[in-house]
Scaffold this motif. Structure first.
Motif, PDB file in Angstrom:
ATOM      1  N   ILE A 124       0.858  -1.187   0.000  1.00 18.76           N
ATOM      2  CA  ILE A 124       0.000   0.000   0.000  1.00 18.76           C
ATOM      3  C   ILE A 124       0.890   1.231   0.000  1.00 18.76           C
ATOM      4  N   GLY A 125       0.710   2.103  -0.992  1.00 21.70           N
ATOM      5  CA  GLY A 125       1.389   3.386  -1.005  1.00 21.70           C
ATOM      6  C   GLY A 125       0.524   4.403  -0.288  1.00 21.70           C
ATOM      7  N   LEU A 126       1.058   5.079   0.704  1.00 23.06           N
ATOM      8  CA  LEU A 126       0.269   5.954   1.573  1.00 23.06           C
ATOM      9  C   LEU A 126       0.612   7.410   1.323  1.00 23.06           C
ATOM     10  N   GLY A 127      -0.406   8.217   1.035  1.00 22.90           N
ATOM     11  CA  GLY A 127      -0.262   9.657   0.907  1.00 22.90           C
ATOM     12  C   GLY A 127      -0.876  10.366   2.090  1.00 22.90           C
ATOM     13  N   GLU A 128      -0.997  11.686   2.006  1.00 24.76           N
ATOM     14  CA  GLU A 128      -1.532  12.445   3.126  1.00 24.76           C
ATOM     15  C   GLU A 128      -3.011  12.183   3.336  1.00 24.76           C
ATOM     16  N   ASP A 129      -3.773  12.030   2.263  1.00 20.91           N
ATOM     17  CA  ASP A 129      -5.216  11.841   2.400  1.00 20.91           C
ATOM     18  C   ASP A 129      -5.744  10.728   1.506  1.00 20.91           C
ATOM     19  N   ARG A 130      -4.875   9.887   1.009  1.00 15.60           N
ATOM     20  CA  ARG A 130      -5.308   8.787   0.148  1.00 15.60           C
ATOM     21  C   ARG A 130      -4.218   7.726   0.095  1.00 15.60           C
ATOM     22  N   ALA A 131      -4.541   6.628  -0.552  1.00 15.51           N
ATOM     23  CA  ALA A 131      -3.590   5.521  -0.676  1.00 15.51           C
ATOM     24  C   ALA A 131      -3.728   4.926  -2.065  1.00 15.51           C
ATOM     25  N   CYS A 132      -2.738   4.141  -2.457  1.00 10.69           N
ATOM     26  CA  CYS A 132      -2.788   3.438  -3.735  1.00 10.69           C
ATOM     27  C   CYS A 132      -2.355   1.989  -3.522  1.00 10.69           C
ATOM     28  N   ILE A 133      -2.916   1.094  -4.301  1.00 11.06           N
ATOM     29  CA  ILE A 133      -2.547  -0.314  -4.264  1.00 11.06           C
ATOM     30  C   ILE A 133      -2.361  -0.791  -5.702  1.00 11.06           C
ATOM     31  N   LEU A 161       4.690  -3.246  -8.909  1.00 14.19           N
ATOM     32  CA  LEU A 161       5.000  -3.795  -7.590  1.00 14.19           C
ATOM     33  C   LEU A 161       4.770  -2.816  -6.454  1.00 14.19           C
ATOM     34  N   ASP A 162       4.833  -1.508  -6.724  1.00 10.77           N
ATOM     35  CA  ASP A 162       4.682  -0.537  -5.641  1.00 10.77           C
ATOM     36  C   ASP A 162       4.269   0.809  -6.232  1.00 10.77           C
ATOM     37  N   CYS A 163       3.703   1.666  -5.378  1.00 14.13           N
ATOM     38  CA  CYS A 163       3.272   2.987  -5.809  1.00 14.13           C
ATOM     39  C   CYS A 163       3.503   3.980  -4.684  1.00 14.13           C
ATOM     40  N   ALA A 164       3.595   5.264  -5.035  1.00 14.23           N
ATOM     41  CA  ALA A 164       3.847   6.311  -4.046  1.00 14.23           C
ATOM     42  C   ALA A 164       3.307   7.624  -4.586  1.00 14.23           C
ATOM     43  N   PHE A 165       3.136   8.599  -3.676  1.00 13.81           N
ATOM     44  CA  PHE A 165       2.626   9.911  -4.045  1.00 13.81           C
ATOM     45  C   PHE A 165       3.722  10.960  -3.882  1.00 13.81           C
ATOM     46  N   LEU A 166       3.768  11.918  -4.811  1.00 10.39           N
ATOM     47  CA  LEU A 166       4.693  13.044  -4.736  1.00 10.39           C
ATOM     48  C   LEU A 166       4.077  14.218  -5.485  1.00 10.39           C
ATOM     49  N   ASN A 167       3.969  15.364  -4.798  1.00 11.28           N
ATOM     50  CA  ASN A 167       3.420  16.587  -5.399  1.00 11.28           C
ATOM     51  C   ASN A 167       2.048  16.361  -6.016  1.00 11.28           C
ATOM     52  N   GLY A 168       1.231  15.557  -5.342  1.00 11.01           N
ATOM     53  CA  GLY A 168      -0.126  15.322  -5.808  1.00 11.01           C
ATOM     54  C   GLY A 168      -0.260  14.290  -6.907  1.00 11.01           C
ATOM     55  N   SER A 169       0.846  13.737  -7.397  1.00 14.29           N
ATOM     56  CA  SER A 169       0.794  12.727  -8.464  1.00 14.29           C
ATOM     57  C   SER A 169       1.057  11.334  -7.914  1.00 14.29           C
ATOM     58  N   THR A 170       0.540  10.340  -8.614  1.00 14.73           N
ATOM     59  CA  THR A 170       0.745   8.946  -8.259  1.00 14.73           C
ATOM     60  C   THR A 170       1.813   8.348  -9.165  1.00 14.73           C
ATOM     61  N   PHE A 171       2.851   7.752  -8.555  1.00 15.89           N
ATOM     62  CA  PHE A 171       3.942   7.137  -9.305  1.00 15.89           C
ATOM     63  C   PHE A 171       3.932   5.630  -9.079  1.00 15.89           C
ATOM     64  N   ILE A 172       4.345   4.888 -10.103  1.00 16.03           N
ATOM     65  CA  ILE A 172       4.298   3.425 -10.075  1.00 16.03           C
ATOM     66  C   ILE A 172       5.638   2.866 -10.515  1.00 16.03           C
ATOM     67  N   PRO A 350       4.649 -11.997  10.922  1.00 17.35           N
ATOM     68  CA  PRO A 350       4.357 -10.596  10.591  1.00 17.35           C
ATOM     69  C   PRO A 350       4.879 -10.261   9.210  1.00 17.35           C
ATOM     70  N   ILE A 351       4.012  -9.730   8.345  1.00 17.26           N
ATOM     71  CA  ILE A 351       4.367  -9.517   6.946  1.00 17.26           C
ATOM     72  C   ILE A 351       4.367  -8.055   6.547  1.00 17.26           C
ATOM     73  N   SER A 352       3.733  -7.194   7.374  1.00 20.77           N
ATOM     74  CA  SER A 352       3.625  -5.783   7.031  1.00 20.77           C
ATOM     75  C   SER A 352       3.691  -4.954   8.299  1.00 20.77           C
ATOM     76  N   LEU A 353       4.487  -3.864   8.280  1.00 25.85           N
ATOM     77  CA  LEU A 353       4.629  -2.953   9.415  1.00 25.85           C
ATOM     78  C   LEU A 353       4.382  -1.526   8.950  1.00 25.85           C
ATOM     79  N   ALA A 354       3.716  -0.729   9.795  1.00 25.99           N
ATOM     80  CA  ALA A 354       3.504   0.689   9.486  1.00 25.99           C
ATOM     81  C   ALA A 354       3.185   1.426  10.780  1.00 25.99           C
ATOM     82  N   PHE A 355       3.604   2.682  10.870  1.00 22.22           N
ATOM     83  CA  PHE A 355       3.273   3.519  12.014  1.00 22.22           C
ATOM     84  C   PHE A 355       1.989   4.289  11.733  1.00 22.22           C
ATOM     85  N   ASP A 356       1.177   4.497  12.783  1.00 26.75           N
ATOM     86  CA  ASP A 356       0.029   5.383  12.639  1.00 26.75           C
ATOM     87  C   ASP A 356       0.384   6.771  13.148  1.00 26.75           C
ATOM     88  N   ALA A 357      -0.596   7.677  13.145  1.00 27.83           N
ATOM     89  CA  ALA A 357      -0.323   9.073  13.503  1.00 27.83           C
ATOM     90  C   ALA A 357       0.123   9.237  14.944  1.00 27.83           C
TER      91      ALA A 357
END
Length: 399
Positions: A124-133, A161-172, A350-357
């Protein structure tokens, strides 16, 4: 009647006949004049077929729709066909599909099952207010809004295989594409050349970071909105995962099993140290001051190794600067369902780790179909078992 019914249902298993039907079908195919295997057709990836004709057959060709190809003779009437059919017949799924075989001029019609690829998102690619899979099997990406709205599947390149957000755009980043892609309303826009073999993609401040496994594993720093590689650094070992904590990158590798710490300095990558592990870390999560790894055989390097001990699932909190352990948390545990010493059924793999707010660690356990939230040490751990959802692959907090 109940006993008879139960006996009939268990008869194939008790008599070792559970594979009888497919074995008989294989025998019938082999006994026929012409046969083809495997009897499955995939439109989404390269595939090889083998065709068997008469013992002295000299030539064979295969016709699928408008595509015709001649086979390579392997001897004794067997021919091989290597195909890539991704642009043909995508509307045909989960049904018998006719294939015409021409062996020494004689035409034969066989039927294979056209198999629909299923989506298997793993990151899961995590942005400020959305995510991508993304799903490598179906070459798709989906966007998830903060309130849970899920977009329609969108084309995402070749083996994303993965995605991420930068400057409002989605990258893959994709396994087979040699470049980063940016998702726009009109489709995919080609970005920086990175070579095939992307493993992970993360945002790091104003940059994107790509972990690549090729002839030599390396980490790439992308600038100018993902259009240019501004720095690259070779990594020893085969990469597993990547995590970003501020201006520091952490890379887990196997062969050798290590954690590499890398600093972003302007538009340069500088390796600052590494930590040798007994077993590889297969998931990472990082913040400014700490790194958490999931592994199976960690001991504090400042203490004596106990030698003979259990290999157990562990979460290890490390100081981000020194890579020394702050907290070691074995996760496997027993419930009342277990009645033998050593049997465990919770906190497995355990297969996935992430911090919350709030800085708590979110963990997905693949082996026990479990989601868990680990707050700071001394506070109770929240666990939820969701067996009806199947094996979890990733777990993050959105919004």
């Amino acid at each position: 009647l109940m006993l008879a019914g139960r006996g009939l249902r268990t008869l194939p298993e008790s008599e070792g006949l559970t594979e009888l039907a497919p074995r008989l079908l294989d025998r019938l195919a082999f006994a026929s004049e012409v046969s083809i295997g495997p009897p499955l057709l995939r439109w989404d990836q390269p595939q090889s077929f083998f065709v068997r004709g008469a013992e002295n057959a000299a030539q064979a060709s295969l016709v699928i729709g408008d595509h015709e190809q001649e086979g390579v003779a392997l001897g004794h009437g067997v021919f091989r066909f290597d195909l890539r059919l991704e642009e043909e017949g995508r509307s045909t799924w989960d049904e018998a599909f006719p294939i015409e075989l021409v062996v020494d001029g004689a035409r034969h019609t066989q039927h294979v099952l056209a198999v629909r690829p299923l989506a298997h998102p793993s990151r899961i690619g995590l942005g400020e207010d959305r995510a991508c899979i993304v799903s490598e099997e179906t070459d798709e990406v989906r966007l998830i809004e903060a309130r849970g709205a899920l977009s329609e599947p969108l084309a995402a390149g070749n083996g994303p295989l993965d995605c991420a957000f930068l400057n409002g755009s989605t990258f893959i980043a994709s396994r087979y594409d040699s470049y980063i892609t940016r998702l726009e309303a009109g489709g995919l826009v080609r970005g920086a050349e990175i070579g095939p073999g992307a493993v992970a993609l993360e945002r790091a401040g104003a940059h994107l970071v790509v972990l690549v496994q090729g002839m030599a594993s390396e980490i790439l720093l992308l600038g100018r909105a993902g259009t240019q590689v501004v720095a690259r650094l070779a990594i020893e070992g085969s990469p597993i995962d990547l995590a970003v904590g501020g201006d520091t990158l952490f890379v887990a590798t196997h062969s050798p099993a290590r954690i590499h710490r890398i600093r972003i300095q302007g538009e340069a990558l500088v390796q600052e140290g590494s930590l040798a592990l007994s077993m590889p870390a297969f998931a990472l999560a990082a913040r400014e001051l700490e790194l958490v790894i999931a592994t199976t055989d960690f001991h504090d390097p400042r203490t004596e190794n106990r030698g003979n001990h259990f290999i157990e699932d562990q979460l290890v909190w490390l100081d981000a600067g020194t890579l020394l352990p702050l907290r070691i948390e074995p996760t496997a545990r027993r419930t009342a369902r277990q009645d033998h010493a050593g049997d465990v059924d919770r906190g497995l793999s355990p297969i996935s780790l992430a911090f919350d707010a709030e800085g708590a660690l979110l963990v997905a356990f693949a082996g026990s179909f479990e989601l868990a939230r680990f707050p700071r040490a001394g506070l109770p751990v929240y666990r939820e078992v969701r067996e009806e959802l199947g094996m979890p692959r990733a777990f993050v907090a959105l919004g």
